[in-house]
Motif scaffolding. Structure first.
Motif, PDB file in Angstrom:
ATOM      1  N   MET A   1       0.815  -1.196   0.000  1.00 30.63           N
ATOM      2  CA  MET A   1       0.000   0.000   0.000  1.00 30.63           C
ATOM      3  C   MET A   1       0.861   1.265   0.000  1.00 30.63           C
ATOM      4  N   ALA A   2       1.967   1.211   0.731  1.00 29.32           N
ATOM      5  CA  ALA A   2       2.851   2.374   0.802  1.00 29.32           C
ATOM      6  C   ALA A   2       3.481   2.663  -0.560  1.00 29.32           C
ATOM      7  N   VAL A   3       3.788   1.607  -1.318  1.00 27.76           N
ATOM      8  CA  VAL A   3       4.401   1.790  -2.633  1.00 27.76           C
ATOM      9  C   VAL A   3       3.417   2.489  -3.574  1.00 27.76           C
ATOM     10  N   VAL A   4       2.152   2.149  -3.487  1.00 28.65           N
ATOM     11  CA  VAL A   4       1.134   2.784  -4.321  1.00 28.65           C
ATOM     12  C   VAL A   4       1.010   4.263  -3.967  1.00 28.65           C
ATOM     13  N   LEU A   5       0.993   4.578  -2.684  1.00 29.21           N
ATOM     14  CA  LEU A   5       0.889   5.977  -2.267  1.00 29.21           C
ATOM     15  C   LEU A   5       2.118   6.787  -2.684  1.00 29.21           C
ATOM     16  N   ILE A   6       3.301   6.206  -2.534  1.00 28.07           N
ATOM     17  CA  ILE A   6       4.519   6.911  -2.937  1.00 28.07           C
ATOM     18  C   ILE A   6       4.521   7.127  -4.452  1.00 28.07           C
ATOM     19  N   GLY A   7       4.124   6.118  -5.216  1.00 28.89           N
ATOM     20  CA  GLY A   7       4.058   6.255  -6.667  1.00 28.89           C
ATOM     21  C   GLY A   7       3.068   7.323  -7.090  1.00 28.89           C
ATOM     22  N   ALA A   8       1.891   7.331  -6.482  1.00 27.71           N
ATOM     23  CA  ALA A   8       0.880   8.340  -6.820  1.00 27.71           C
ATOM     24  C   ALA A   8       1.353   9.735  -6.437  1.00 27.71           C
ATOM     25  N   LEU A   9       1.997   9.865  -5.273  1.00 28.69           N
ATOM     26  CA  LEU A   9       2.506  11.171  -4.854  1.00 28.69           C
ATOM     27  C   LEU A   9       3.612  11.659  -5.786  1.00 28.69           C
ATOM     28  N   LEU A  10       4.458  10.764  -6.263  1.00 29.09           N
ATOM     29  CA  LEU A  10       5.512  11.169  -7.191  1.00 29.09           C
ATOM     30  C   LEU A  10       4.927  11.644  -8.521  1.00 29.09           C
ATOM     31  N   ILE A  11       3.895  10.997  -8.988  1.00 28.08           N
ATOM     32  CA  ILE A  11       3.270  11.421 -10.243  1.00 28.08           C
ATOM     33  C   ILE A  11       2.620  12.795 -10.074  1.00 28.08           C
ATOM     34  N   VAL A  12       1.904  12.986  -8.990  1.00 27.79           N
ATOM     35  CA  VAL A  12       1.273  14.283  -8.747  1.00 27.79           C
ATOM     36  C   VAL A  12       2.335  15.359  -8.542  1.00 27.79           C
ATOM     37  N   ALA A  13       3.405  15.045  -7.815  1.00 26.35           N
ATOM     38  CA  ALA A  13       4.476  16.016  -7.596  1.00 26.35           C
ATOM     39  C   ALA A  13       5.151  16.389  -8.914  1.00 26.35           C
ATOM     40  N   GLY A  14       5.299  15.435  -9.819  1.00 29.22           N
ATOM     41  CA  GLY A  14       5.894  15.733 -11.118  1.00 29.22           C
ATOM     42  C   GLY A  14       5.031  16.672 -11.935  1.00 29.22           C
ATOM     43  N   VAL A  15       3.738  16.456 -11.922  1.00 27.20           N
ATOM     44  CA  VAL A  15       2.818  17.338 -12.658  1.00 27.20           C
ATOM     45  C   VAL A  15       2.823  18.740 -12.046  1.00 27.20           C
ATOM     46  N   VAL A  16       2.791  18.820 -10.722  1.00 24.61           N
ATOM     47  CA  VAL A  16       2.806  20.119 -10.046  1.00 24.61           C
ATOM     48  C   VAL A  16       4.127  20.841 -10.306  1.00 24.61           C
ATOM     49  N   TYR A  17       5.237  20.103 -10.308  1.00 26.47           N
ATOM     50  CA  TYR A  17       6.534  20.722 -10.584  1.00 26.47           C
ATOM     51  C   TYR A  17       6.574  21.312 -11.991  1.00 26.47           C
ATOM     52  N   MET A  18       6.077  20.565 -12.968  1.00 27.54           N
ATOM     53  CA  MET A  18       6.105  21.059 -14.346  1.00 27.54           C
ATOM     54  C   MET A  18       5.180  22.258 -14.529  1.00 27.54           C
ATOM     55  N   ALA A  19       4.032  22.260 -13.870  1.00 29.52           N
ATOM     56  CA  ALA A  19       3.134  23.416 -13.943  1.00 29.52           C
ATOM     57  C   ALA A  19       3.758  24.614 -13.246  1.00 29.52           C
ATOM     58  N   GLY A  20       4.403  24.381 -12.123  1.00 27.34           N
ATOM     59  CA  GLY A  20       5.062  25.461 -11.408  1.00 27.34           C
ATOM     60  C   GLY A  20       6.228  26.045 -12.183  1.00 27.34           C
ATOM     61  N   ALA A  21       6.946  25.205 -12.914  1.00 24.89           N
ATOM     62  CA  ALA A  21       8.079  25.695 -13.711  1.00 24.89           C
ATOM     63  C   ALA A  21       7.612  26.683 -14.771  1.00 24.89           C
ATOM     64  N   VAL A  22       6.460  26.453 -15.342  1.00 24.34           N
ATOM     65  CA  VAL A  22       5.916  27.383 -16.337  1.00 24.34           C
ATOM     66  C   VAL A  22       5.489  28.680 -15.665  1.00 24.34           C
ATOM     67  N   LEU A  23       4.844  28.581 -14.520  1.00 24.04           N
ATOM     68  CA  LEU A  23       4.335  29.773 -13.852  1.00 24.04           C
ATOM     69  C   LEU A  23       5.441  30.612 -13.224  1.00 24.04           C
ATOM     70  N   TRP A  24       6.552  29.989 -12.800  1.00 22.30           N
ATOM     71  CA  TRP A  24       7.640  30.718 -12.156  1.00 22.30           C
ATOM     72  C   TRP A  24       8.485  31.501 -13.148  1.00 22.30           C
ATOM     73  N   ARG A  25       8.274  31.337 -14.423  1.00 22.44           N
ATOM     74  CA  ARG A  25       9.078  32.048 -15.415  1.00 22.44           C
ATOM     75  C   ARG A  25       8.749  33.523 -15.494  1.00 22.44           C
ATOM     76  N   GLY A  26       7.669  33.937 -14.925  1.00 18.10           N
ATOM     77  CA  GLY A  26       7.304  35.356 -14.937  1.00 18.10           C
ATOM     78  C   GLY A  26       5.871  35.539 -15.380  1.00 18.10           C
ATOM     79  N   ARG A  27       5.488  36.798 -15.490  1.00 17.69           N
ATOM     80  CA  ARG A  27       4.123  37.115 -15.887  1.00 17.69           C
ATOM     81  C   ARG A  27       3.897  36.725 -17.335  1.00 17.69           C
ATOM     82  N   LEU A  28       2.743  36.146 -17.602  1.00 12.64           N
ATOM     83  CA  LEU A  28       2.420  35.708 -18.950  1.00 12.64           C
ATOM     84  C   LEU A  28       2.017  36.861 -19.858  1.00 12.64           C
ATOM     85  N   SER A  29       1.623  37.988 -19.277  1.00 11.53           N
ATOM     86  CA  SER A  29       1.148  39.093 -20.104  1.00 11.53           C
ATOM     87  C   SER A  29       2.260  40.042 -20.530  1.00 11.53           C
TER      88      SER A  29
END
Length: 87
Positions: A1-29
């Motif tokens: 069960m712990a392996v499933v939770l760690i795997g799911a958290l890593l996938i969500v963390a990867g998506v959040v990291y990639m979304a954050g990398a786009v947003l941290w580049r500066g204002r879009l406008s």
């Protein structure tokens, strides 16, 4: 069960990291990024002034150089989830 939770958290963390990398580049406008190299020309805009509508769409945010940590987290999470299914 712990392996499933760690795997799911890593996938969500990867998506959040990639979304954050786009947003941290500066204002879009802003027409040009603040951290742009001085030899780069400003993009061709459809309308003058700050806008979100450039003439052509740039896909620089999809580059591997900016997203490799997020992709690595997602790949490790996916491998962990697959290891539970196979066993």
């Amino acid at each position: 069960m712990a392996v499933v939770l760690i795997g799911a958290l890593l996938i969500v963390a990867g998506v959040v990291y990639m979304a954050g990398a786009v947003l941290w580049r500066g204002r879009l406008s802003d027409p040009a990024p603040v951290r742009a190299a001085p030899d780069r020309s400003t993009p061709n805009l459809a309308t003058p002034g700050p806008t979100l509508e450039p003439r052509r769409r740039g896909l620089g945010f999809l580059g591997l150089s900016q997203n490799w940590p997020g992709l690595l987290m997602m790949a490790v999470g996916f491998i962990l989830l697959l290891s539970v299914v196979v066993l």
